[in-house]
Enzyme design. Sequence first.
Site, PDB file in Angstrom:
ATOM      1  N   HIS A   1       5.095  24.331-100.038  1.00  0.00           N
ATOM      2  CA  HIS A   1       5.127  25.603-100.778  1.00  0.00           C
ATOM      3  C   HIS A   1       4.020  26.520-100.279  1.00  0.00           C
ATOM      4  O   HIS A   1       2.837  26.255-100.487  1.00  0.00           O
ATOM      5  CB  HIS A   1       4.942  25.326-102.279  1.00  0.00           C
TER       6      HIS A   1
ATOM      7  N   GLN B   1       9.707  38.192-105.960  1.00  0.00           N
ATOM      8  CA  GLN B   1       8.378  38.177-106.610  1.00  0.00           C
ATOM      9  C   GLN B   1       8.330  39.025-107.895  1.00  0.00           C
ATOM     10  O   GLN B   1       7.714  38.656-108.872  1.00  0.00           O
ATOM     11  CB  GLN B   1       7.322  38.685-105.618  1.00  0.00           C
TER      12      GLN B   1
ATOM     13  N   HIS C   1      10.002  29.254-108.083  1.00  0.00           N
ATOM     14  CA  HIS C   1       8.800  29.248-108.902  1.00  0.00           C
ATOM     15  C   HIS C   1       9.298  29.095-110.333  1.00  0.00           C
ATOM     16  O   HIS C   1      10.045  29.951-110.811  1.00  0.00           O
ATOM     17  CB  HIS C   1       8.057  30.568-108.767  1.00  0.00           C
TER      18      HIS C   1
HETATM   19 FE   FE2 Z   1       3.928  30.225-104.999  1.00  0.00          FE
END
Ligand code: FE2
Length: 425
Positions: free
Chosen positions: A57, A152, A210
């Site tokens: 990751h 994100q 995530h």
């Molecule tokens: Fe991350």
Amino acid sequence: MLDCLVRNANLPDGRKGIDIAIQDGRIVEIAPAIQAEARREIDAANCLATPPFVDSHFHMDATLTYGQPRVNESGTLLEGIALWGELKPHLTVETIKERARKLCHWAIAKGTLAIRSHVDISDSRLLAVQALLEIREEFKKFIDLQLVAFPQDGYLRSPGSVENLTRALDMGVNVVGGIPHFERTMKEGAQSIKLLCELAAERGLPVDMHCDESDDPLSRHVETLAYHTQRLKLQGRVTGSHLSSMHSMDNYYVSKLMPLMKEAELNAVANPLINITLQGRHDTYPKRRGMTRVKELMAMGINVSFGHDCVMDPWYSFGSHDMLEVAHMGLHVAQMTGVTEMKRMFDAVTINGARTLCLEGYGLEPGCFGDVVILQAGDIHEALRLRSVRLYVIRRGQVISQTPPTEARITLGGEELTVDFRHGT
Ligand code: FE2
């Protein structure tokens, strides 16, 4: 004639004095005292030889931006996300590539030859996607680089993300990402998981989200990820990254959740350096550690690997992309200091990571790729304790990095001594 022959290596499984023969990029024999000649022979002198480190990751698009345009003063995840937002308009393909290239050089020197990097697709220009696809191509002989389409700013929360994510996959990004805990509501978070898992199923791609990177004990996205994994028959191909909320969850609920994760064959990725730094920031005392329940997940038989996550970026100001530093932090935070537990921490940055990434031909067995890292350490304990120098990094039978051993010369009065910090091996 062999391409490469490593003599007298100790192996992670405890075998000592073993030779490793490599021909045409593959390990052909692994045994004591192999009778053969090689173009390159390396005496490991009873140092530890391991398959390469795997970083499960990472964020290669943001790496090495420390201080641009400023440093994260609060140290929180949310200020990091805001800071990355400030930086994004100034990114160019060339500067992303320059930083990523430097990071790849560091990774190679530290023996990390497989990296799964998330790449932010929230900006419609997709500059980071273009840059990292080019880096993946540039380094493919040396590093297995997997790219995850990572929204994100939220898949449903941020306008354009749904379309951008599909475009990124069309361009060649090979894993579907997500960030359900950052969507507007729990319901939208759950909806994002459903849609993203369906997209992955349609395209035959793995998923790495995530998931619940928060200290919220009531966050429930891991459960939803396990549910859709089973529903869509994606077992073994889905990874929950961070899972920090599991640290804070009620124990009874976790006793229900972990068997669901096991049934769904979810991979779990913890990022010890980052979890210990970012989580618990809203606590006074006691302060939570925020790393997911690594020991308990491993005991349940769930595949747990570790990621570096960040090196000198808006979220984390430190690091040199050293997966032994990650394992070292992991074993401290998880309090996994027993002998078997140390081995598990080493596995988390090697074979477990290979499993998360579904790497083919990984390991120290005949038929596996001729990828070997020789450490200035006699065994796993010493490698973890010293975060040892990578004396040789071998890829497909070729030495691609060499580092001289650490050695200090101390002078005490008239007496000169050499110190290398090793102990009894
Ligand atoms: Fe991350």
